[in-house]
Design a protein around this motif. Sequence first.
Motif, PDB file in Angstrom:
ATOM      1  N   ALA A 115      61.269 107.861  34.258  1.00 49.53           N
ATOM      2  CA  ALA A 115      60.479 109.696  33.927  1.00 49.53           C
ATOM      3  C   ALA A 115      59.362 109.287  34.797  1.00 49.53           C
ATOM      4  CB  ALA A 115      60.327 110.567  32.755  1.00 49.53           C
ATOM      5  N   ASN A 116      58.143 108.137  33.673  1.00 47.46           N
ATOM      6  CA  ASN A 116      57.021 107.853  33.855  1.00 47.46           C
ATOM      7  C   ASN A 116      56.558 106.901  34.238  1.00 47.46           C
ATOM      8  OD1 ASN A 116      55.963 110.569  32.894  1.00 47.46           O
ATOM      9  ND2 ASN A 116      57.247 110.242  30.885  1.00 47.46           N
ATOM     10  N   ASP A 139      62.649 101.922  43.573  1.00 50.59           N
ATOM     11  CA  ASP A 139      62.561 102.656  42.317  1.00 50.59           C
ATOM     12  C   ASP A 139      62.432 104.379  43.186  1.00 50.59           C
ATOM     13  OD1 ASP A 139      62.853 100.736  40.382  1.00 50.59           O
ATOM     14  OD2 ASP A 139      60.439 101.069  39.393  1.00 50.59           O
ATOM     15  N   VAL A 140      62.363 104.662  43.821  1.00 50.69           N
ATOM     16  CA  VAL A 140      62.821 106.312  43.980  1.00 50.69           C
ATOM     17  C   VAL A 140      63.440 106.522  44.139  1.00 50.69           C
ATOM     18  CG1 VAL A 140      62.259 107.842  45.314  1.00 50.69           C
ATOM     19  CG2 VAL A 140      59.858 106.697  45.221  1.00 50.69           C
ATOM     20  N   MET A 141      64.259 105.557  45.290  1.00 49.04           N
ATOM     21  CA  MET A 141      65.367 104.974  45.491  1.00 49.04           C
ATOM     22  C   MET A 141      66.683 105.052  44.060  1.00 49.04           C
ATOM     23  SD  MET A 141      69.118 103.616  46.029  1.00 49.04           S
ATOM     24  CE  MET A 141      67.743 102.196  46.105  1.00 49.04           C
ATOM     25  N   LEU A 142      66.593 104.487  43.429  1.00 48.71           N
ATOM     26  CA  LEU A 142      67.010 104.893  41.903  1.00 48.71           C
ATOM     27  C   LEU A 142      67.332 105.042  41.560  1.00 48.71           C
ATOM     28  CD1 LEU A 142      68.808 102.524  40.377  1.00 48.71           C
ATOM     29  CD2 LEU A 142      66.685 101.314  39.421  1.00 48.71           C
ATOM     30  N   LEU A 143      65.857 106.070  41.506  1.00 50.54           N
ATOM     31  CA  LEU A 143      65.162 107.508  40.220  1.00 50.54           C
ATOM     32  C   LEU A 143      66.713 108.692  40.883  1.00 50.54           C
ATOM     33  CD1 LEU A 143      64.372 108.937  38.500  1.00 50.54           C
ATOM     34  CD2 LEU A 143      62.677 109.355  39.812  1.00 50.54           C
ATOM     35  N   GLU A 144      66.768 108.470  41.931  1.00 54.89           N
ATOM     36  CA  GLU A 144      67.929 109.737  43.181  1.00 54.89           C
ATOM     37  C   GLU A 144      69.253 109.038  42.704  1.00 54.89           C
ATOM     38  OE1 GLU A 144      68.944 111.893  46.731  1.00 54.89           O
ATOM     39  OE2 GLU A 144      68.214 110.024  46.905  1.00 54.89           O
ATOM     40  N   MET A 193      62.169 116.015  37.891  1.00 51.62           N
ATOM     41  CA  MET A 193      61.329 114.262  38.527  1.00 51.62           C
ATOM     42  C   MET A 193      61.333 115.084  40.128  1.00 51.62           C
ATOM     43  SD  MET A 193      61.445 111.482  36.473  1.00 51.62           S
ATOM     44  CE  MET A 193      60.869 112.871  35.399  1.00 51.62           C
ATOM     45  N   TYR A 194      62.195 115.589  40.363  1.00 51.69           N
ATOM     46  CA  TYR A 194      62.099 116.426  41.802  1.00 51.69           C
ATOM     47  C   TYR A 194      60.191 116.892  42.236  1.00 51.69           C
ATOM     48  CZ  TYR A 194      66.951 115.823  43.292  1.00 51.69           C
ATOM     49  OH  TYR A 194      68.268 115.366  44.131  1.00 51.69           O
TER      50      TYR A 194
END
Length: 546
Positions: free
Chosen positions: A224-225, A233-238, A259-260
């Motif tokens: 989250a932070n 990590d952006v790809m992983l977050l999705e 997050m979005y």
Amino acid sequence: MDLLEPIVREIMGNSNITDDDLRKAMEHLNLISEASAVTNYSYQHPDYGKMVGDVPKALQPLLNTSDNLDDLPDVEVIMDSCSQIDRSTLASSVNSIIYFWMNRWHSAPEGDIWMHPIHLAIMMAEKFQLHECLPALLEMERQDRDFGEVLFYDSDMVGMVPACIYRIVTAEDLPLLTDFVRERGIHSFSKAEVIAAVSTVPRREPQLLPDVQQWLSDILAIFANDIDPAVGDVMLLEAIIHCCLHTRNVDAKPMIIRMYSKYKLPNILIPGGANEVRKNIKNADIGILREELDSAETIWQDAATTYDEDYDDEDYDDEGDYDDDELDYYEDEEWAPRQEYCGYAYGGKARYMPVQKLKKYTLRIELKGSEPLIWRELEVPSSLCLTSLAQAILLAMGWDEDHLHQFTVSRKENYATSMNELGGEALYPGTKDGSRYGVSHLLKKQGDSVMFEYDYGDSWYHKVKLKSVTDYTDDEPRAVRLIGGANACPPDDCGGIYRYNHLVELMRKNPQSGELSEFYDWMGSKWDYEYFPKDKAAKAVDRMNE
């Protein structure tokens, strides 16, 4: 060979991938992979040689460094030997086999070794539910791209590790998996594979859904932070949000929406972004691994079969002629008395679309121009998607899906149903993606019909007619079923309906003709045009419901 495409399909789910979705995902993942492999991959592996323990005599052939398959026992023999070993010893042995070959990989000067025993070790861990082998499986996921290229020399095998993890992971393993996801210095797509496997566990063990939901919420909170776009990590977050969606993790929705708002997500796995999460999180399908990943052994066997078929060309010599010493020739009396059932459909699992009111459809399928008439009858739910209906027709008929196929309403309205076409090639202009439409989109009332075309070269046309529409009884399963049929499906690549009818006419009137002899040589058997193995075809269709 690009190992990333199968991973994209595992995460995204085959049935809903459009060409544009796949292209964008591959571009993102390839950029991340290249950058990570060069600058951000920094995992320092332990000394695997010190992690190798004793292995029972029955499994010691798996430590043989020869690259000759003949030096290994058959898979069935190995699995039978495993059943005679106590669980603790077996788990330790599987780990030792994996670490032995990983040590060989890192110490071999040529950097290119034979790793077939690791494939067998993965299957052993899966078959005997050895969750004690999870650390060794995760160690494989930590390796660099070169290791993956050698371990999974056939990209169709790349899903073996997540498939095994899906089968063996337990609730008590979740803290270990959390530590894996938090690690720096390993590839983000490896983490995405593992998260996808865990998020699919509730399909196998529904009682674990709350545990998996909480685990995903905790993983989401970690990122989250603290995300680093440079290491993916952006790809992983999705990917994590996508898994939350497909575990119906409603409690995580507020965090997902934040997050979005906070990060610019690529919207590859969830094209609709936050709106799609809001709309679908309560009723999304559980699990995102494609159906083939349910079994590492199945993946391995399918890849091995494909490998064998690919090397059939070794029957030719260097000048393109047949090598007489390598081929078996049939005398007339040695021909098999009749053909085998050859039904096969890529994917082969029933998938459904939302409908206002579910009905039971009885469909009559007739092969246009066939004499005698080749027909089948299917019962299907009205919500069955068109790609699954195509698969059911292929299995019911006995086609082995060597070619593309589609449903045709008019010259300007076609629905492509070949999974390989939807997954990678551009659709013809005016052709729609059949995985996005249900049977009831084309067939609404009794008497409606549509044309199904298989093999755009030989053009086998099947008339699909809605014979009846009824309600399901309360205790009646909503399933795809083969309920009738007659006469043999023509063999693939035999020249189309006119050529096939000509061969049938020869069988009736001139069974000793030279043309038929050539046909039987090509088939490797005689041909019974009235042969329809309903039981085999029905079982193949029924497996779609699994």
